[in-house]
Design a protein around this motif. Structure first.
Motif, PDB file in Angstrom:
ATOM      1  N   ASN A   4       0.809  -1.210   0.000  1.00  0.00           N
ATOM      2  CA  ASN A   4       0.000   0.000   0.000  1.00  0.00           C
ATOM      3  C   ASN A   4       0.842   1.259   0.000  1.00  0.00           C
ATOM      4  OD1 ASN A   4      -2.404  -1.363  -0.097  1.00  0.00           O
ATOM      5  ND2 ASN A   4      -2.777  -1.286   2.097  1.00  0.00           N
ATOM      6  N   ALA A   5       2.155   1.124  -0.093  1.00  0.00           N
ATOM      7  CA  ALA A   5       3.040   2.293  -0.062  1.00  0.00           C
ATOM      8  C   ALA A   5       3.976   2.304  -1.255  1.00  0.00           C
ATOM      9  CB  ALA A   5       3.838   2.307   1.242  1.00  0.00           C
ATOM     10  N   ALA A 162     -10.445  -1.725  -2.538  1.00  0.00           N
ATOM     11  CA  ALA A 162      -9.113  -1.986  -3.086  1.00  0.00           C
ATOM     12  C   ALA A 162      -8.928  -1.432  -4.485  1.00  0.00           C
ATOM     13  CB  ALA A 162      -8.841  -3.490  -3.087  1.00  0.00           C
ATOM     14  N   PHE A 163     -10.020  -1.333  -5.279  1.00  0.00           N
ATOM     15  CA  PHE A 163      -9.860  -0.937  -6.676  1.00  0.00           C
ATOM     16  C   PHE A 163     -10.789   0.200  -7.098  1.00  0.00           C
ATOM     17  CE2 PHE A 163      -8.311  -5.327  -6.558  1.00  0.00           C
ATOM     18  CZ  PHE A 163      -7.084  -5.177  -7.170  1.00  0.00           C
ATOM     19  N   GLN A 165     -12.552   2.584  -5.365  1.00  0.00           N
ATOM     20  CA  GLN A 165     -12.296   3.886  -4.758  1.00  0.00           C
ATOM     21  C   GLN A 165     -10.980   4.498  -5.227  1.00  0.00           C
ATOM     22  OE1 GLN A 165     -12.678   3.422  -0.508  1.00  0.00           O
ATOM     23  NE2 GLN A 165     -14.906   3.114  -0.604  1.00  0.00           N
ATOM     24  N   PRO A 166      -9.859   3.755  -5.262  1.00  0.00           N
ATOM     25  CA  PRO A 166      -8.637   4.338  -5.828  1.00  0.00           C
ATOM     26  C   PRO A 166      -8.805   4.766  -7.288  1.00  0.00           C
ATOM     27  CG  PRO A 166      -8.110   2.379  -4.566  1.00  0.00           C
ATOM     28  CD  PRO A 166      -9.601   2.440  -4.651  1.00  0.00           C
ATOM     29  N   ALA A 167      -9.544   3.970  -8.082  1.00  0.00           N
ATOM     30  CA  ALA A 167      -9.748   4.342  -9.477  1.00  0.00           C
ATOM     31  C   ALA A 167     -10.557   5.635  -9.591  1.00  0.00           C
ATOM     32  CB  ALA A 167     -10.458   3.214 -10.219  1.00  0.00           C
ATOM     33  N   ALA A 168     -11.569   5.795  -8.726  1.00  0.00           N
ATOM     34  CA  ALA A 168     -12.359   7.035  -8.747  1.00  0.00           C
ATOM     35  C   ALA A 168     -11.504   8.229  -8.353  1.00  0.00           C
ATOM     36  CB  ALA A 168     -13.558   6.891  -7.814  1.00  0.00           C
ATOM     37  N   THR A 169     -10.638   8.045  -7.358  1.00  0.00           N
ATOM     38  CA  THR A 169      -9.756   9.137  -6.936  1.00  0.00           C
ATOM     39  C   THR A 169      -8.790   9.518  -8.045  1.00  0.00           C
ATOM     40  OG1 THR A 169      -9.898   8.402  -4.629  1.00  0.00           O
ATOM     41  CG2 THR A 169      -8.062   9.839  -5.218  1.00  0.00           C
ATOM     42  N   GLU A 199      -2.979  11.134  -1.413  1.00  0.00           N
ATOM     43  CA  GLU A 199      -2.796   9.865  -0.705  1.00  0.00           C
ATOM     44  C   GLU A 199      -3.971   9.673   0.251  1.00  0.00           C
ATOM     45  OE1 GLU A 199       0.994   9.687   1.121  1.00  0.00           O
ATOM     46  OE2 GLU A 199       2.117   9.840  -0.756  1.00  0.00           O
ATOM     47  N   THR A 200      -4.924   8.877  -0.169  1.00  0.00           N
ATOM     48  CA  THR A 200      -6.115   8.605   0.632  1.00  0.00           C
ATOM     49  C   THR A 200      -6.355   7.106   0.674  1.00  0.00           C
ATOM     50  OG1 THR A 200      -7.549   8.839  -1.315  1.00  0.00           O
ATOM     51  CG2 THR A 200      -7.167  10.813   0.015  1.00  0.00           C
ATOM     52  N   HIS A 201      -7.382   6.710   1.421  1.00  0.00           N
ATOM     53  CA  HIS A 201      -7.763   5.299   1.554  1.00  0.00           C
ATOM     54  C   HIS A 201      -6.617   4.449   2.109  1.00  0.00           C
ATOM     55  CE1 HIS A 201     -11.131   6.614  -0.861  1.00  0.00           C
ATOM     56  NE2 HIS A 201     -10.331   6.863  -1.893  1.00  0.00           N
TER      57      HIS A 201
END
Length: 298
Positions: A4-5, A162-163, A165-169, A199-201
């Motif tokens: 995650n980093a 995992a996918f 929300q990051p894709a929307a951001t 850097e969220t979620h």
């Protein structure tokens, strides 16, 4: 470093690794489907071989990215239950036994030819089962209240966190970057560009970029893969039935013989032009003359 980093460079390296792996797998599959005569088949059937190479590339990329997504959503990134996902709709090495979409013998001569329809239907079944596991299952407490891997959350909620929300951001950041770049261009390069992924979620910007790219690759290549499967099932009768075109097979074999003869001739020319230790031109290797047997010792 935790997954995650990831940094932006690590995310780009991971994405490139997936694409290169898919390309290598696709090349091996096409070589098998042409009976290890890819160059000859491409010379005889250039457009059909190019279409096959593109479809196999989409297929391998779809299989890799879809399996990565399902492993994360259903297994929480653990490999302890990978077999549960992989055997839901099994197929032999993703593509079945040697079968060619070009109506020429595939694989080694010792392998039996296999109709393409069973492998294509199994691929559809497997992809459908994976999709059902991701969107139709929501187990926040894991499976049957188990511990370890079984106790991890799985299903839709994990896929979303995992996918999706990051894709929307990343999509929002991309839109903001495009607007910022437009204003920067109108202002003749004055001002600053706003092209950062927040850097969220609980993930770094590199991790979110990688997961957004993985989701994009999965969706796009899977759609193209499925379209190719349906097209072959409906329109490619020889592929479905494992029919072999005798005339086409002879043409490919003749072209392969030409390629091998040309390669041997080039090898002889290159070898004969190499200088030896004294600087003279080395002659082509010849068969050694048989020496007479020496007289036996008394």
């Amino acid at each position: 470093m935790a997954l995650n980093a990831l940094s932006a460079l690590q995310a780009a390296s991971a994405a490139l690794g997936i694409l290169l792996s898919a390309k290598t797998m696709a090349a091996m599959q096409v070589a098998s489907e042409t009976g290890m005569r890819s160059e000859a088949a491409a010379a005889v059937l250039p457009r059909r071989v190019q279409a096959l190479q593109a479809w196999r590339l989409f297929a391998c990329a779809a299989e890799l990215t879809a399996f990565a997504g399902v492993s994360q959503a259903v297994l929480g990134g653990e490999w302890g239950m990978t077999v549960v996902v992989s055997v839901l709709a099994p197929s032999c090495c993703m593509f079945g036994f040697p079968v060619s979409a070009l109506a020429i013998p595939a694989g080694d001569s010792g392998w039996p030819q296999s109709p393409g329809a069973p492998g294509l239907l199994l691929a559809l079944l497997r992809l459908g089962a994976w999709l059902l596991l991701c969107v139709g299952v929501d187990r926040p407490q894991g499976l049957l209240g188990g511990s370890g891997t079984l106790g991890r959350p799985m299903g839709w909620r994990v896929l979303e966190e995992a996918f999706l929300q990051p894709a929307a951001t990343v999509a929002e950041a991309t839109a903001a970057c495009a607007v910022s770049a437009g204003g920067w261009a109108i202002a003749a390069g004055k001002g600053a560009l706003d092209c950062k992924v927040p850097e969220t979620h609980g993930m770094s910007s590199g991790t979110m970029l990688f997961r957004a790219l993985l989701l994009l690759l999965c969706v796009s290549t899977t759609l193209l893969y499925v379209l190719g499967i349906l097209g072959n099932l409906l329109l490619n009768g020889p592929y479905r039935r494992a029919d072999v075109d005798g005339e086409l097979t002879i043409a490919v074999e003749e072209k392969q013989a030409e390629i091998e003869a040309w390669a041997d001739a080039q090898k002889e020319i290159a070898y004969s032009s190499l200088p030896d230790v004294e600087g003279t031109v080395r002659e082509s290797p010849e068969e050694p003359e048989e020496q007479p047997a020496s007289a036996p010792l008394l």
